[in-house]
Design a protein around this motif. Structure first.
Motif, PDB file in Angstrom:
ATOM      1  N   LEU A   1       0.830  -1.213   0.000  1.00  0.00           N
ATOM      2  CA  LEU A   1       0.000   0.000   0.000  1.00  0.00           C
ATOM      3  C   LEU A   1       0.861   1.260   0.000  1.00  0.00           C
ATOM      4  CD1 LEU A   1      -2.777  -1.013   2.553  1.00  0.00           C
ATOM      5  CD2 LEU A   1      -3.040  -0.679   0.094  1.00  0.00           C
ATOM      6  N   GLY A   2       1.939   1.242   0.807  1.00  0.00           N
ATOM      7  CA  GLY A   2       2.828   2.399   0.856  1.00  0.00           C
ATOM      8  C   GLY A   2       3.440   2.695  -0.499  1.00  0.00           C
ATOM      9  N   ALA A   3       3.861   1.637  -1.184  1.00  0.00           N
ATOM     10  CA  ALA A   3       4.407   1.827  -2.528  1.00  0.00           C
ATOM     11  C   ALA A   3       3.328   2.329  -3.480  1.00  0.00           C
ATOM     12  CB  ALA A   3       4.990   0.510  -3.035  1.00  0.00           C
ATOM     13  N   ALA A   4       2.111   1.830  -3.308  1.00  0.00           N
ATOM     14  CA  ALA A   4       1.020   2.204  -4.216  1.00  0.00           C
ATOM     15  C   ALA A   4       0.702   3.694  -4.122  1.00  0.00           C
ATOM     16  CB  ALA A   4      -0.223   1.362  -3.903  1.00  0.00           C
ATOM     17  N   TYR A   5       0.396   4.182  -2.898  1.00  0.00           N
ATOM     18  CA  TYR A   5      -0.034   5.586  -2.821  1.00  0.00           C
ATOM     19  C   TYR A   5       1.123   6.560  -2.992  1.00  0.00           C
ATOM     20  CZ  TYR A   5       1.001   5.139   2.265  1.00  0.00           C
ATOM     21  OH  TYR A   5       1.581   4.901   3.479  1.00  0.00           O
ATOM     22  N   THR A   6       2.326   6.176  -2.553  1.00  0.00           N
ATOM     23  CA  THR A   6       3.453   7.099  -2.684  1.00  0.00           C
ATOM     24  C   THR A   6       3.930   7.192  -4.129  1.00  0.00           C
ATOM     25  OG1 THR A   6       4.161   6.476  -0.450  1.00  0.00           O
ATOM     26  CG2 THR A   6       5.723   7.717  -1.781  1.00  0.00           C
ATOM     27  N   LEU A   7       4.120   6.050  -4.770  1.00  0.00           N
ATOM     28  CA  LEU A   7       4.641   6.058  -6.137  1.00  0.00           C
ATOM     29  C   LEU A   7       3.584   6.521  -7.145  1.00  0.00           C
ATOM     30  CD1 LEU A   7       6.807   2.815  -6.082  1.00  0.00           C
ATOM     31  CD2 LEU A   7       7.474   5.178  -5.646  1.00  0.00           C
ATOM     32  N   TRP A   8       2.312   6.293  -6.826  1.00  0.00           N
ATOM     33  CA  TRP A   8       1.237   6.798  -7.686  1.00  0.00           C
ATOM     34  C   TRP A   8       1.257   8.328  -7.684  1.00  0.00           C
ATOM     35  CZ3 TRP A   8      -1.454   6.308 -11.668  1.00  0.00           C
ATOM     36  CH2 TRP A   8      -2.746   6.822 -11.836  1.00  0.00           C
ATOM     37  N   MET A   9       1.485   8.917  -6.503  1.00  0.00           N
ATOM     38  CA  MET A   9       1.609  10.373  -6.427  1.00  0.00           C
ATOM     39  C   MET A   9       2.837  10.849  -7.200  1.00  0.00           C
ATOM     40  SD  MET A   9       2.242  12.832  -3.088  1.00  0.00           S
ATOM     41  CE  MET A   9       3.901  12.186  -2.826  1.00  0.00           C
ATOM     42  N   VAL A  10       3.972  10.184  -7.003  1.00  0.00           N
ATOM     43  CA  VAL A  10       5.216  10.582  -7.670  1.00  0.00           C
ATOM     44  C   VAL A  10       5.079  10.480  -9.180  1.00  0.00           C
ATOM     45  CG1 VAL A  10       7.615   9.898  -8.059  1.00  0.00           C
ATOM     46  CG2 VAL A  10       6.744  10.106  -5.731  1.00  0.00           C
ATOM     47  N   LYS A  11       4.454   9.423  -9.639  1.00  0.00           N
ATOM     48  CA  LYS A  11       4.282   9.244 -11.085  1.00  0.00           C
ATOM     49  C   LYS A  11       3.511  10.415 -11.697  1.00  0.00           C
ATOM     50  CE  LYS A  11       1.982   6.387 -14.554  1.00  0.00           C
ATOM     51  NZ  LYS A  11       1.173   7.515 -15.071  1.00  0.00           N
ATOM     52  N   ARG A  12       2.452  10.818 -11.017  1.00  0.00           N
ATOM     53  CA  ARG A  12       1.600  11.876 -11.567  1.00  0.00           C
ATOM     54  C   ARG A  12       2.214  13.264 -11.421  1.00  0.00           C
ATOM     55  NH1 ARG A  12      -3.993  10.758  -8.649  1.00  0.00           N
ATOM     56  NH2 ARG A  12      -2.582  10.021  -7.007  1.00  0.00           N
ATOM     57  N   VAL A  13       3.016  13.474 -10.392  1.00  0.00           N
ATOM     58  CA  VAL A  13       3.599  14.788 -10.153  1.00  0.00           C
ATOM     59  C   VAL A  13       4.932  14.961 -10.870  1.00  0.00           C
ATOM     60  CG1 VAL A  13       4.556  16.314  -8.385  1.00  0.00           C
ATOM     61  CG2 VAL A  13       2.426  15.081  -7.944  1.00  0.00           C
ATOM     62  N   ILE A  14       5.793  13.962 -10.781  1.00  0.00           N
ATOM     63  CA  ILE A  14       7.184  14.103 -11.224  1.00  0.00           C
ATOM     64  C   ILE A  14       7.387  13.705 -12.681  1.00  0.00           C
ATOM     65  CG2 ILE A  14       9.550  13.352 -10.828  1.00  0.00           C
ATOM     66  CD1 ILE A  14       8.465  15.160  -8.635  1.00  0.00           C
TER      67      ILE A  14
END
Length: 503
Positions: free
Chosen positions: A430-443
């Motif tokens: 879950l931590g990888a899901a919500y953190t990396l999903w945010m990073v993918k969309r922002v960065i």
């Protein structure tokens, strides 16, 4: 030398002095004071004797002798790392506000310096009433920080934050007065040995539980935190997540578990249940967020669930060990508590870094909405590298400090119950899901709009701020041994208190 008093009162009086030097010189003065406080706190590490569980750097002075209340300070392997973390984060906070805060900068920096003194007092106090005073005093500077420099809904968030945390602590005060009257002293160490009936322990446990669960915060009394984080200025969010939440975890270790061990064992299932709900359910809640700060706020609740899980799962490990087993010799019991402590320290660095990274973007675009970004790596490559690194640490990547504490807690939890460990381990997904999903969309991706196209990469001040945090996350991820060694004997001594019945 009274090092603890020096750190506390240097920060408090230094904050008051900052108010009177004017807006031009307040920044340099605040930075000098915060650096001196940090250097003094390092003396706690280099002068610390890790072979004993006794309180060190002890200070004692009669304060209100007719009531049995003393000005008593001291540190052990649990409190010393938290004090060092507190003074370190304060340096980062001052650097982060250097150019950003133009409205009443002297009052802003003074609030953080004074709050740092109060928070160090929380971790250093060995008198329970002194602890309570410092514990409550931390609310006042944070009340000002959110209320003056916060977002559009800052009044609502400030009042909600104050009421939740203040009302929860009232029950703790009642419990402390009750125990002080029975023991004829308010010394925390004396309260550890106070004989209490099963009924008294249960009432005292819930009095402490309300105060510390709100502060962490645990599900379901967590709702004040996302509002406070979203409305707080960037540095306020960083300190709130990095330090103030840890006061709740510290309270469980210093008060609940050693003072009422039988009630803690009897009601451990409740804390474990709430912890696992925080880890799993709040992780899913974080996935649904569109505001970066709110996502990281929910992430903090999920990660702090690991802390309380590591603390209270030890009772399950002891129960499974069978009759005649010596709890302090069970490495899994010690590992669970050490994992909880490592997680608190690690989360202090990572959560501060994540909030400050969002602050870097907000300073440029004045938006925290994920949908307003995209392709930041194309215009801010160095910042993107930092944010991806912190995101990986937040997700528990091996080699970062975010992995160490979670791994220790999960490994120890297997000894208590497979399903507890299975649910706890889901945070790695879950931590990888919500953190990396945010990073993918922002960065990543193409540049989303003209606003992103005009962004400039981080400046020297921001490089120092994020670089220091990255160094700490990497250092304790690759070599956590200095931290574990410092707390090991204290944790073993705590386990003996916690697993010894008072009935």
């Amino acid at each position: 030398m009274p090092i603890l008093s020096l750190i506390i009162w240097l920060s408090i009086f230094g904050g008051l002095l900052t108010l009177f030097v004017g807006d031009q010189r307040c920044r340099m003065l605040a930075l000098v004071i915060s650096i001196i406080a940090f250097v003094l706190s390092l003396a706690l590490y280099f002068g610390f004797d890790s072979s004993t569980a006794e309180m060190q750097f002890v200070e004692h002075m009669a304060w209100l002798p007719s009531f049995g209340i003393n000005y008593s300070l001291g540190v052990d392997g649990i409190s010393a790392p938290l004090i060092i973390l507190t003074t370190f984060i304060n340096i980062i906070v001052v650097i982060s506000a250097w150019e950003v805060i133009q409205d009443k900068p002297a009052l802003y920096l003074a609030s953080f310096l004074i709050m740092t003194g109060f928070m160090v007092g929380v971790f250093a106090a060995t008198d329970s009433i002194l602890f309570y005073i410092f514990f409550e005093a931390t609310l006042l500077p944070m009340f000002l920080i959110i209320g003056i420099w916060g977002g559009p809904r800052r009044v609502y968030a400030t009042i909600k934050f104050f009421l939740y945390t203040f009302l929860g602590s009232v029950f703790m005060l009642v419990a402390l007065i009750y125990m002080g009257s029975k023991a004829d002293t308010f010394s925390i160490l004396a309260l550890h040995d106070l004989a209490l009936s099963a009924k008294a322990q249960t009432f005292i446990f819930f009095a402490f539980f309300v105060a510390f669960a709100v502060k962490i915060p645990m599900w379901p009394v967590h709702t004040w935190l996302p509002d406070a984080h979203v409305e707080a200025p960037t540095a306020g969010s960083a300190v709130l997540a990095a330090i103030m939440l840890k006061m709740g975890g510290y309270g469980f270790l210093r008060f609940s578990m050693p003072i009422v061990p039988d009630a803690s064992a009897q009601l451990a299932w409740l804390v474990i249940l709430f912890s696992l709900i925080a880890v799993v359910y709040i992780g899913f809640v974080a996935l649904a967020q569109s505001d970066m700060k709110k996502l990281i706020a929910y992430s903090s609740i999920s990660h702090m669930g690991f802390v309380t899980l590591g603390m209270f799962v030890i009772f399950g490990i002891v129960a499974n060990a069978g009759e005649g087993a010596v709890a302090s010799q069970d490495s899994h019991v010690v590992m669970a508590l050490e994992g909880a402590m490592v997680q608190m320290i690690s989360h202090g660095f990572i959560s501060a870094a994540m909030f400050l990274s969002v602050g870097v973007l907000y300073d440029r675009m004045h938006s925290r909405q994920i949908a307003d970004y995209g392709g930041v790596v194309n215009t801010m490559p160095l910042f993107a590298a930092f944010m991806v690194f912190f995101a990986m640490a937040n997700a528990g990547l091996p080699g970062t400090s975010g992995f160490v504490g979670e791994f220790m807690v999960i490994l120890a939890t297997f000894k208590a119950n497979f399903w507890y460990a299975f649910l706890a381990a889901s945070t790695l997904i879950l931590g990888a899901a919500y953190t990396l999903w945010m990073v993918k969309r922002v960065i990543f991706g193409d540049v989303a709009n003209d606003n992103v196209a005009q962004l400039t990469d981080i400046n020297k001040r921001e490089k120092i701020m994020l670089g220091l945090l990255a160094a700490m996350v990497l250092f304790f991820g690759l070599w956590p041994q200095p931290l574990v060694d410092m707390m090991h004997v204290t944790i073993e001594n705590l386990v003996q208190h916690v697993t010894t019945s008072k009935l």
